[in-house]
Design a protein around this motif. Structure first.
Motif, PDB file in Angstrom:
ATOM      1  N   ALA A 155       0.924  -1.138  -0.011  1.00  0.00           N
ATOM      2  CA  ALA A 155      -0.037  -0.057   0.056  1.00  0.00           C
ATOM      3  C   ALA A 155       0.880   1.169   0.221  1.00  0.00           C
ATOM      4  O   ALA A 155       0.560   2.393  -0.617  1.00  0.00           O
ATOM      5  N   ASP A 156       1.785   1.246   0.870  1.00  0.00           N
ATOM      6  CA  ASP A 156       2.952   2.498   0.766  1.00  0.00           C
ATOM      7  C   ASP A 156       3.398   2.623  -0.354  1.00  0.00           C
ATOM      8  O   ASP A 156       3.664   3.574  -1.256  1.00  0.00           O
ATOM      9  N   TYR A 157       3.944   1.561  -1.127  1.00  0.00           N
ATOM     10  CA  TYR A 157       4.482   1.641  -2.479  1.00  0.00           C
ATOM     11  C   TYR A 157       3.602   2.132  -3.494  1.00  0.00           C
ATOM     12  O   TYR A 157       4.003   3.021  -4.402  1.00  0.00           O
ATOM     13  N   ILE A 158       2.396   1.423  -3.468  1.00  0.00           N
ATOM     14  CA  ILE A 158       1.256   2.210  -4.584  1.00  0.00           C
ATOM     15  C   ILE A 158       1.033   3.659  -4.158  1.00  0.00           C
ATOM     16  O   ILE A 158       1.018   4.152  -5.261  1.00  0.00           O
ATOM     17  N   ARG A 159       1.134   4.033  -3.043  1.00  0.00           N
ATOM     18  CA  ARG A 159       0.871   5.540  -2.839  1.00  0.00           C
ATOM     19  C   ARG A 159       2.045   6.474  -3.205  1.00  0.00           C
ATOM     20  O   ARG A 159       2.036   7.493  -3.841  1.00  0.00           O
ATOM     21  N   GLN A 160       3.167   5.911  -3.080  1.00  0.00           N
ATOM     22  CA  GLN A 160       4.228   6.457  -3.654  1.00  0.00           C
ATOM     23  C   GLN A 160       4.637   6.685  -4.855  1.00  0.00           C
ATOM     24  O   GLN A 160       5.146   7.662  -5.518  1.00  0.00           O
ATOM     25  N   LEU A 161       4.289   5.783  -5.533  1.00  0.00           N
ATOM     26  CA  LEU A 161       4.204   5.611  -7.191  1.00  0.00           C
ATOM     27  C   LEU A 161       3.020   6.301  -7.639  1.00  0.00           C
ATOM     28  O   LEU A 161       3.300   7.076  -8.634  1.00  0.00           O
ATOM     29  N   GLU A 162       1.878   6.537  -6.911  1.00  0.00           N
ATOM     30  CA  GLU A 162       0.900   7.127  -7.548  1.00  0.00           C
ATOM     31  C   GLU A 162       1.322   8.858  -7.398  1.00  0.00           C
ATOM     32  O   GLU A 162       1.030   9.483  -8.397  1.00  0.00           O
ATOM     33  N   ARG A 163       2.079   9.084  -6.514  1.00  0.00           N
ATOM     34  CA  ARG A 163       2.500  10.399  -6.375  1.00  0.00           C
ATOM     35  C   ARG A 163       3.856  10.840  -7.435  1.00  0.00           C
ATOM     36  O   ARG A 163       3.617  11.812  -7.955  1.00  0.00           O
ATOM     37  N   ALA A 164       4.386   9.986  -7.697  1.00  0.00           N
ATOM     38  CA  ALA A 164       5.409  10.033  -8.762  1.00  0.00           C
ATOM     39  C   ALA A 164       4.842  10.371 -10.155  1.00  0.00           C
ATOM     40  O   ALA A 164       5.183  11.528 -10.936  1.00  0.00           O
ATOM     41  N   GLN A 165       3.867   9.397 -10.550  1.00  0.00           N
ATOM     42  CA  GLN A 165       3.344   9.629 -11.996  1.00  0.00           C
ATOM     43  C   GLN A 165       3.917   9.959 -13.112  1.00  0.00           C
ATOM     44  O   GLN A 165       3.602  11.206 -13.918  1.00  0.00           O
TER      45      GLN A 165
END
Length: 192
Positions: A155-165
C-alpha cells in the motif's frame, strides 16, 4: 506395491489427532493459493527484468515475494505432514504475463495478498470452530503478522508511485525500492 503404499499411508494416519478433514482441505487450498501467488510473482519479476521495462528494483522485489510465497507453501506442506494430512497439489493457473506499468502490477499484488490473507483468516476461523488450537497457533505464529506487514508495504509503494506519476518518478521509485527491500527493518519502540 499398492499394499506398501497403503501401509505407509496408514502409518501417517495413526499419528493424526484432532485434525479435521475440512481443515485439511482448507490447508490444501491455501497451499495451492500460495503456489499460484508464487508463480504470479515470478511472472511479474521477469516481466520487470525485460529490457523494455528495465526495473531491477521491482524485479528484485517481486522475485523475493515469489520466494516467500513458495516458502509459505512448503511450510504448510511440512505442517500437513506433521499432522498426518494428505497434501493435494492442483494445477497452477497461468499467471498474467505482463502489466501496463509498475503501478498496475503493485495494485494486482496487493489484491492478491488481500485474497491470500482472507483465506488464512478463514483457515484460522475454521480451526477455531473445529477446536484445533494447534492449527490456530500455526497460522498466527507463521503468517498473520507477516501478511499485514506485507500489505502495508505494498500500500505504501502504491501511494508513493501514484505520487510520482512520470517516467522519472517511476525510475526514482525503482531506485527507492532497491534500497528499501521488501520488508524494511522494524523500529524498536525502546530505541534498541
Amino acid at each position: 506395491m499398492g499394499f506398501r503404499f497403503c501401509w505407509r499411508r496408514h502409518m501417517a494416519m495413526i499419528m493424526r489427532q484432532n485434525f479435521a478433514k475440512c481443515c485439511e482441505r482448507k490447508l490444501n487450498d491455501q497451499i495451492n493459493m500460495e503456489l499460484k501467488a508464487c508463480h504470479q510473482y515470478l511472472a511479474m519479476a521477469y516481466h520487470c527484468d525485460r529490457a523494455d521495462v528495465s526495473s531491477p528494483g521491482v524485479h528484485k522485489f517481486f522475485l523475493q515475494a515469489s520466494t516467500e510465497e513458495r516458502e509459505h507453501a512448503e511450510k504448510i506442506m511440512k505442517y500437513m505432514n506433521k499432522r498426518g494430512g494428505l497434501i493435494r497439489l492442483s494445477a497452477v493457473p497461468e499467471p498474467i504475463p505482463c502489466f501496463e506499468d509498475t503501478l498496475a502490477a503493485l495494485k494486482y499484488a496487493l489484491e492478491m495478498e488481500l485474497e491470500v490473507n482472507q483465506h488464512l483468516l478463514d483457515v484460522h476461523a475454521l480451526a477455531g470452530q473445529q477446536n484445533d488450537p494447534n492449527l490456530c497457533d500455526f497460522i498466527e505464529a507463521n503468517f498473520l503478522q507477516e501478511q499485514v506487514d506485507g500489505q502495508k508495504v505494498l500500500a505504501d509503494y502504491i501511494r508513493q508511485l501514484e505520487r510520482a506519476q512520470s517516467d522519472l518518478g517511476e525510475y526514482l521509485f525503482d531506485k527507492y525500492i532497491t534500497a528499501a527491500g521488501m520488508h524494511p527493518p522494524s523500529v524498536d519502540p525502546k530505541g534498541h
